[in-house]
Design a protein around this motif. Structure first.
Motif, PDB file in Angstrom:
ATOM      1  N   GLY A 128      -8.510   2.390  -3.155  1.00 36.12           N
ATOM      2  CA  GLY A 128      -7.840   3.258  -2.291  1.00 36.12           C
ATOM      3  C   GLY A 128      -9.064   3.679  -1.394  1.00 36.12           C
ATOM      4  N   LEU A 149      -0.859   7.746  -5.586  1.00 31.76           N
ATOM      5  CA  LEU A 149      -0.672   7.253  -6.558  1.00 31.76           C
ATOM      6  C   LEU A 149       0.682   7.493  -7.248  1.00 31.76           C
ATOM      7  CD1 LEU A 149      -4.387   8.013  -7.971  1.00 31.76           C
ATOM      8  CD2 LEU A 149      -3.396   5.650  -7.361  1.00 31.76           C
ATOM      9  N   ILE A 209      -6.899   0.320  -9.454  1.00 30.58           N
ATOM     10  CA  ILE A 209      -6.454   0.794  -8.015  1.00 30.58           C
ATOM     11  C   ILE A 209      -7.594   0.576  -7.143  1.00 30.58           C
ATOM     12  CG2 ILE A 209      -5.957   2.814  -6.714  1.00 30.58           C
ATOM     13  CD1 ILE A 209      -3.819   2.097  -8.716  1.00 30.58           C
ATOM     14  N   ALA A 235      -4.684   9.738   2.382  1.00 32.54           N
ATOM     15  CA  ALA A 235      -4.938   8.680   1.273  1.00 32.54           C
ATOM     16  C   ALA A 235      -4.137   7.519   1.226  1.00 32.54           C
ATOM     17  CB  ALA A 235      -5.194   9.527   0.111  1.00 32.54           C
ATOM     18  N   ALA A 236      -4.807   6.426   0.953  1.00 32.15           N
ATOM     19  CA  ALA A 236      -4.095   5.157   0.912  1.00 32.15           C
ATOM     20  C   ALA A 236      -4.537   4.590  -0.393  1.00 32.15           C
ATOM     21  CB  ALA A 236      -4.264   4.289   2.171  1.00 32.15           C
ATOM     22  N   VAL A 237      -3.622   3.872  -1.267  1.00 33.38           N
ATOM     23  CA  VAL A 237      -3.794   3.407  -2.491  1.00 33.38           C
ATOM     24  C   VAL A 237      -3.070   2.035  -2.785  1.00 33.38           C
ATOM     25  CG1 VAL A 237      -4.643   5.169  -3.724  1.00 33.38           C
ATOM     26  CG2 VAL A 237      -2.313   4.745  -3.809  1.00 33.38           C
ATOM     27  N   ALA A 293      -4.451  11.683  -2.476  1.00 33.77           N
ATOM     28  CA  ALA A 293      -4.747  10.437  -3.192  1.00 33.77           C
ATOM     29  C   ALA A 293      -3.759  10.611  -4.438  1.00 33.77           C
ATOM     30  CB  ALA A 293      -5.992  10.738  -3.692  1.00 33.77           C
ATOM     31  N   TRP A 297      -8.411  -4.202   5.351  1.00 38.12           N
ATOM     32  CA  TRP A 297      -8.079  -4.521   3.871  1.00 38.12           C
ATOM     33  C   TRP A 297      -8.477  -5.957   3.508  1.00 38.12           C
ATOM     34  CZ3 TRP A 297      -4.594  -4.120   7.556  1.00 38.12           C
ATOM     35  CH2 TRP A 297      -3.666  -5.204   7.823  1.00 38.12           C
ATOM     36  N   TRP A 343     -11.889   5.606  -8.204  1.00 40.56           N
ATOM     37  CA  TRP A 343     -10.270   5.365  -8.659  1.00 40.56           C
ATOM     38  C   TRP A 343     -10.057   4.848  -9.933  1.00 40.56           C
ATOM     39  CZ3 TRP A 343      -7.594   7.304  -4.685  1.00 40.56           C
ATOM     40  CH2 TRP A 343      -8.144   7.293  -3.702  1.00 40.56           C
ATOM     41  N   THR A 360       0.815  -1.262   0.091  1.00 40.83           N
ATOM     42  CA  THR A 360       0.102  -0.016  -0.088  1.00 40.83           C
ATOM     43  C   THR A 360       0.998   1.357   0.019  1.00 40.83           C
ATOM     44  OG1 THR A 360      -1.383  -1.058   1.459  1.00 40.83           O
ATOM     45  CG2 THR A 360      -2.087   0.952   1.269  1.00 40.83           C
TER      46      THR A 360
END
Ligand SMILES: CC(C)(COP(=O)(O)OP(=O)(O)OC[C@H]1O[C@@H](n2cnc3c(N)ncnc32)[C@H](O)[C@@H]1OP(=O)(O)O)[C@@H](O)C(=O)NCCC(=O)NCCS
Length: 215
Positions: A84, A54, A82, A95-97, A50, A214, A78, A10
């Protein structure tokens, strides 16, 4: 903070103060044209963070050409490959992706670590959770953690199932020693989710609780 909670696949960005001020792409700005200043700032922080996340995930990603518009239920749209999530609280925004080939879906949430208001306890927590909370001397504080964990669960669940999940439609078991939780979804889920149980991690600081889920 979330970097330690989420798997290594991540990428996470904690919005800088500049990200709260910097306007986003015109089609994104259109969604906040009539919003109050606070909402404009948090939306911009989320979109700027975000895009930065990315870029960390994929050096080929061009942040100047990709809009991250909100979907019908406010979920960020997204790029197809992706997964996120975005969260903001007071002056914190993350933000997490991840690539969907590594992580099917994810959710993050940050909340101020004040106790949950007692008048909403029964809207947020199931009878089993309330029974557990009653055995603790700081039960309403742990209820706030349950609230945050359920928001992370929803942000993970929604992009896959495209349906609303009420706070009382999942029940949590919290492992305080290991800072993990396990949520059982109490309603039939969609086939694509492929499970009735979602696992997550949390951490608590002086001012905030952080939760991450997740799949
Ligand atoms: C959507 C929700 C989870 C957002 O939480 P919040 O504490 O208000 O705010 P946060 O800052 O943590 O998160 C907001 C971000 O969540 C994301 N989000 C909003 N709706 C979403 C959805 N349906 N799916 C995925 N992500 C969503 C957005 O990125 C949003 O920020 P943005 O509008 O600036 O893009 C909350 O408002 C909500 O509707 N909760 C009810 C459903 C729920 O939590 N059920 C629990 C099931 S166990």
């Amino acid at each position: 903070m979330f970097k330690d909670l989420l798997p290594p696949a991540t990428a996470v960005c904690h919005a800088t103060s500049k990200m709260w001020e910097t306007t986003v792409r015109p089609d994104e700005e259109a969604h906040i044209a009539n919003a109050v200043e606070k909402r404009k700032r948090e939306f911009r922080a989320g979109r700027n963070a975000a895009r930065q996340a990315l870029c960390q995930l994929d050096s080929q990603f061009n942040p100047h050409t990709t809009s991250l518009l909100p979907g019908e239920k406010r979920q960020p749209l997204w790029p197809d490959h992706i997964a996120g999530a975005i969260t903001h609280s007071a002056d914190q925004c993350y933000a997490a992706v991840a690539l969907k080939s590594n992580i099917k879906s994810l959710g993050i949430d940050v909340e101020e670590s004040e106790p949950l208001q007692s008048n909403i306890l029964k809207m947020i927590c199931t009878p089993e959770e309330i029974k557990w909370l009653s055995s603790l001397k700081d039960g309403l504080f742990w209820a706030k953690l349950i609230f945050s964990a359920k928001e992370s669960i929803y942000k993970t669940y929604f992009p896959i199932c495209h349906s609303y999940l009420d706070f009382l439609e999942a029940t949590l078991e919290i492992d305080r020693a290991n800072e993990t939780f396990s949520a059982t979804i109490l309603v039939d889920t969609c086939d694509t989710l492929g499970t009735q149980t979602l696992e997550g991690r949390f951490t608590i600081t002086d001012n905030f609780v952080y939760t991450a889920v997740w799949l």
